[in-house]
Design a protein around this motif. Structure first.
Motif, mmCIF file in Angstrom:
data_model
loop_
_atom_site.group_PDB
_atom_site.id
_atom_site.type_symbol
_atom_site.label_atom_id
_atom_site.label_comp_id
_atom_site.label_asym_id
_atom_site.label_seq_id
_atom_site.Cartn_x
_atom_site.Cartn_y
_atom_site.Cartn_z
ATOM 1 N N MET B 233 41.589 42.948 44.240
ATOM 2 C CA MET B 233 42.900 42.085 44.739
ATOM 3 C C MET B 233 43.617 42.221 43.781
ATOM 4 O O MET B 233 44.577 42.741 44.607
ATOM 5 N N GLU B 234 43.780 41.718 42.409
ATOM 6 C CA GLU B 234 44.800 42.433 41.788
ATOM 7 C C GLU B 234 45.032 43.726 41.573
ATOM 8 O O GLU B 234 46.030 43.927 42.027
ATOM 9 N N VAL B 235 44.460 44.876 41.484
ATOM 10 C CA VAL B 235 44.950 45.950 42.016
ATOM 11 C C VAL B 235 45.607 46.440 43.303
ATOM 12 O O VAL B 235 46.780 46.894 43.187
ATOM 13 N N ILE B 236 45.457 45.962 44.403
ATOM 14 C CA ILE B 236 45.676 45.858 45.834
ATOM 15 C C ILE B 236 47.191 45.290 45.751
ATOM 16 O O ILE B 236 48.296 46.044 46.688
ATOM 17 N N SER B 237 47.149 44.267 45.451
ATOM 18 C CA SER B 237 47.827 42.801 45.881
ATOM 19 C C SER B 237 48.952 43.214 45.184
ATOM 20 O O SER B 237 50.242 42.982 45.671
ATOM 21 N N ASN B 238 48.528 43.480 43.446
ATOM 22 C CA ASN B 238 49.978 43.426 42.897
ATOM 23 C C ASN B 238 49.965 44.760 41.940
ATOM 24 O O ASN B 238 50.789 44.736 41.081
ATOM 25 N N GLY B 239 49.740 45.682 42.188
ATOM 26 C CA GLY B 239 49.296 46.918 41.056
ATOM 27 C C GLY B 239 49.258 47.049 39.863
ATOM 28 O O GLY B 239 49.756 47.540 39.030
ATOM 29 N N SER B 240 48.324 45.895 39.440
ATOM 30 C CA SER B 240 48.244 45.962 38.006
ATOM 31 C C SER B 240 47.046 47.069 37.502
ATOM 32 O O SER B 240 45.665 46.769 38.251
ATOM 33 N N ILE B 241 47.560 47.762 36.738
ATOM 34 C CA ILE B 241 46.757 48.612 36.012
ATOM 35 C C ILE B 241 45.511 47.651 34.916
ATOM 36 O O ILE B 241 44.337 48.914 35.018
ATOM 37 N N LYS B 242 46.012 46.841 34.458
ATOM 38 C CA LYS B 242 44.939 45.957 33.398
ATOM 39 C C LYS B 242 43.274 45.646 34.364
ATOM 40 O O LYS B 242 42.683 46.118 34.175
ATOM 41 N N ASP B 243 43.998 45.367 35.682
ATOM 42 C CA ASP B 243 43.036 45.269 36.371
ATOM 43 C C ASP B 243 41.859 46.330 37.220
ATOM 44 O O ASP B 243 41.250 46.359 37.384
ATOM 45 N N LEU B 244 42.902 47.662 37.021
ATOM 46 C CA LEU B 244 42.694 49.051 37.496
ATOM 47 C C LEU B 244 41.987 49.639 36.631
ATOM 48 O O LEU B 244 40.062 49.481 37.071
ATOM 49 N N PHE B 245 41.851 48.937 35.257
ATOM 50 C CA PHE B 245 40.657 49.897 34.479
ATOM 51 C C PHE B 245 39.190 48.527 34.325
ATOM 52 O O PHE B 245 38.145 49.437 34.207
ATOM 53 N N ILE B 246 39.658 47.900 34.731
ATOM 54 C CA ILE B 246 38.038 46.686 34.848
ATOM 55 C C ILE B 246 37.181 47.144 35.716
ATOM 56 O O ILE B 246 36.104 47.127 35.325
#
Lengths: 236, 527
Positions: B233-246
């Protein structure tokens, strides 16, 4: 009892069985020998009604299998090379299924199941599901199912594969016993010593054609069947 | 080529029957298959796209549109998880080949099988995720970064649910191997899962409202238990790279950990699951002599009830209508029609019941794979002195025995709830009988046309064969057409019902002729 005239079976353009003719008389054991892919199983599958065929005729006790398949099948019993029987049923359920299909009287059924299951030492396992059986046990169930409806002719494809030595011996005894009662047996095998000892007549098939047919003593004379078989292939 | 690649190649060819697809020379058959495939894919894409569009529009009112894709993620994960449980049992833990006798490390076999299962999961992911992503992006007018992140999420998405499905598949397999009546136990476990899905499906609206009202709680759950969904959700809605890695690490690590943990015990697990409860204490009972038809029917019933996937795939309609009939006794009488989006005000109750009954019958076609299911045992029927018509009849009767008793009981319960007259109930029951016979006969015909005797697992023939699909879809389309006919003709109800009876009778007669001549010929030629 079994008469095959000019049987031809093709798979597409490939001729698997080419114009073969065979006669098996009542009480006779007929051995069908050939290397892998020679056409043995195809011939057997045509006889028992699994495969349709293009040319020729197959008669069971004078009846053409194409004209009256049900009557012909009711006189036959077949044991395939791979005993794939209903794995979801127990051994006894499968035997009763076969008994019902062949309308075997319940007293005779009980008597024959008892006799053959005890002789082949599988009686105690009849209550287990077939999926829990070993290959040899499945083979034994297939053999018993073939015997409980007292067929006039037995068609066996590699019947000794997977059986333990004792069961092999028993099966040979049963085959002889049935022949004495007038039952005809047509079987394929790679075990040439057994074929030579057991059979009255044999046919050697190669590339779909019968290359030798006749009484065992006329074909082998003083030689072994193995020598005859190898020399037949060497004639190619 | 490494052993893993070699195994993968063989596993893919076997599992997806690639040789058959490549080897088929029948142009018309190939074109037909392509048309059916395209129709199916486009229908699924459209449905998912529409649901996503509706979801976005519903949640945007509350400012919660960012939860749409996590919901899609959940649905997709659950679908993969659920379907993998079955595949795991019949494929991952299958020991029926001689692969274990070859000089190949168990970890290589396990890895190859996990990769194949993941590739199959990509089909589900593509069907659900791609249209949802596109619809979401287009509806909210999102930029290129969104599509890039969405693509990366899609790439790693199937790993975790596939692995979880494998673990649950193993647990179910392990538990059932310890129980005496393992088939019944497995069926009950499966039904519990189905009922859960049904409950969620039919309460989706109230669950959605509960979701909106408890968004804080949902957030807490997502961040504690469902950290992967949360990261997504963080990746899709906020573009979070950290969450993408997780997100990527969580998915890849799950697969890696599974292989590492199970590689040493894999062979043992496979062997343990294979062990059957063998008895050696047979006690003779009285033998009874039955007619050929009776014994064939009993054999069919035993086969049906010993294959859990067969029961599950063909009893959904019956179970649905039975629970619905009970529900109408206690809850709102309109609930069933609301579920099926039928406008109650339009027609009399008993006429509304007909499409529900027809739908349930179409969904419960056991005959559509009843010939294929004979598989390697097909030689038995071929070599026995049994008339082909008796074989067909036994398969039709079995479908009737499985469907009609529950169906008739359900119609009576509906009749009591809706206060129908005896005549109205009788009409619906008769229509159910006629429809059931029509569907069963069609099932046999379609299975004769598209048999699949060389299956590796029951799942392939029950869930994935063309005859199973057409055996359900064609009657569904036909019954839908009958409903549309009523709307189009605007005739009286009595005339319409008579017309339906006449039409069904006509189809039964046509199908009887087809089965008698063409069906017998095809059956005799099959091997």
């Amino acid at each position: 009892m079994l008469r095959i005239t000019n049987l031809t079976k093709k798979y597409g353009d490939k001729i698997a069985v080419d114009d073969i003719s065979i006669d098996v008389n009542p009480g006779e054991i007929f051995g069908f020998v050939g290397h892998n892919g020679a056409g043995k199983t195809t011939t057997i599958k045509c006889i028992v009604g699994i495969l349709s065929f293009e040319k020729g005729n197959i008669y069971i006790d004078g009846l053409n299998i194409k004209d009256d398949p049900i009557k012909c099948k009711s006189m036959m019993a077949y044991i395939p090379d791979n005993p794939d029987v209903y794995e979801n049923l127990t051994g006894i359920q499968y035997l009763n299924f076969v008994g019902d299909v062949y309308s075997v009287n319940k007293t005779i059924r009980r008597e024959l199941i008892d006799k053959y299951a005890k002789e082949l030492e599988i009686y105690d396992n009849l209550g287990s599901v077939i999926s829990s059986y070993s290959h040899g046990m499945k083979q034994k169930i297939a053999i018993i199912s073939a015997l409980i409806h007292s067929p006039k002719i037995l068609i066996l494809d590699e019947p000794f594969v997977g059986l333990d030595p004792k069961a092999q011996f028993k099966l040979k005894e049963i085959m002889k016993e049935l022949c004495d009662k007038g039952v005809s047996i047509f079987f394929s095998s790679h075990v040439l010593e057994v074929v030579q000892k057991l059979c009255d007549k044999i046919a050697i098939i190669n590339k779909g054609k019968i290359v030798k047919i006749g009484k065992i003593e006329d074909i082998t004379k003083d030689a072994s069947l193995e020598d005859v078989f190898m020399s037949t292939l060497g004639d190619e | 080529m490494s052993k893993l690649l070699l195994l993968l190649k063989v596993d893919l060819v076997r599992t997806l029957s690639l040789n058959k697809i490549k080897g088929s020379k029948n142009v018309f058959k190939n074109i037909g298959m392509v048309i059916v495939f395209l129709f199916l894919i486009s229908s699924l894409f459209t449905s998912v796209g529409m649901y996503t569009y509706m979801g976005v529009n519903f949640l945007v009112k509350y400012g919660l549109e960012k939860y749409v894709l996590p919901l899609v993620y959940f649905v997709c994960s659950f679908s993969i998880f659920y379907s993998t449980i079955y595949r795991a049992k019949s494929y991952l833990f299958n020991s029926e080949d001689n692969i274990f006798a070859m000089p190949i490390k168990p970890s290589t076999i396990l890895t190859s099988r996990i990769i194949v299962l993941t590739l199959i999961s990509y089909i589900v992911t593509t069907i659900i995720f791609v249209p949802a992503f596109i619809t979401y992006g287009v509806t909210l007018k999102l930029g290129i970064t969104y599509y890039l992140l969405a693509f990366l999420s899609y790439l790693f998405m199937p790993l975790l649910p596939t692995i979880l499905g494998c673990i649950f598949g193993y647990i179910i397999g392990f538990l059932t191997s310890k129980v005496k009546s393992k088939k019944i136990f497995e069926t009950i476990l499966t039904y519990l899962a189905v009922l859960l899905i049904m409950y969620v499906s039919f309460n989706i609206q109230s669950l959605a409202l509960k979701f909106v009202n408890n968004v804080e709680l949902v957030n807490k759950i997502l961040s504690s238990i469902g950290f992967v969904i949360n990261s997504f959700m963080e990746v899709i809605s906020n573009g979070s790279i950290k969450d993408l890695f997780i997100y990527i690490i969580a998915n890849v690590a799950s697969a890696w950990l599974f292989v590492v943990i199970f590689k040493n015990s894999y062979v043992k697990i496979v062997q343990n699951l294979k062990v059957e409860n063998a008895k050696s204490n047979y006690v003779e009972k009285e033998h009874t002599q039955k007619s050929i038809l009776t014994t064939l029917i009993l054999k069919e019933l035993k086969m049906y009830f010993s294959i859990p996937i067969y029961i599950l795939n063909t009893s959904f309609g019956v179970v649905l209508i039975f629970f619905a009939s009970i529900a109408t006794m206690f809850y709102d009488k309109d609930v069933l029609f609301k579920m099926m989006e039928i406008d109650v005000g339009m027609m009399p109750m008993y006429l509304l019941l007909i499409p529900v009954v027809a739908f349930s019958i179409a969904m419960s076609n056991t005959a559509a794979c009843s010939i294929s299911i004979e598989g390697k045992n097909f030689w038995i029927l071929k070599t026995m002195p049994i008339k082909v018509k008796d074989i067909f009849l036994s398969k039709i009767v079995v479908n009737m025995l499985i469907v009609l008793p529950v169906m008739i009981l359900s119609i009576i319960l509906f009749g009591i709830s809706f206060e129908l007259t005896i005549l109205q109930m009788l009409i619906v029951i008769l229509l159910a009988v006629f429809s059931n016979i029509t569907c069963s006969m069609f099932g046999i015909i379609i299975n004769l046309k598209y048999p699949r005797l060389d299956f590796v697992s029951y799942t392939q023939v029950v869930k994935q064969s063309l005859s199973s699909f057409l055996g359900i879809m064609v009657p569904l389309v036909f019954f839908f057409g009958l409903g549309a006919l009523y709307m189009a003709l605007k005739i009286s109800i009595d005339v319409y019902v008579l017309l339906v009876f006449a039409l069904l009778l006509f189809i039964i007669m046509i199908q009887y002729t087809i089965l008698k001549k063409w069906g017998t010929k095809i059956f005799n030629e099959m091997n």
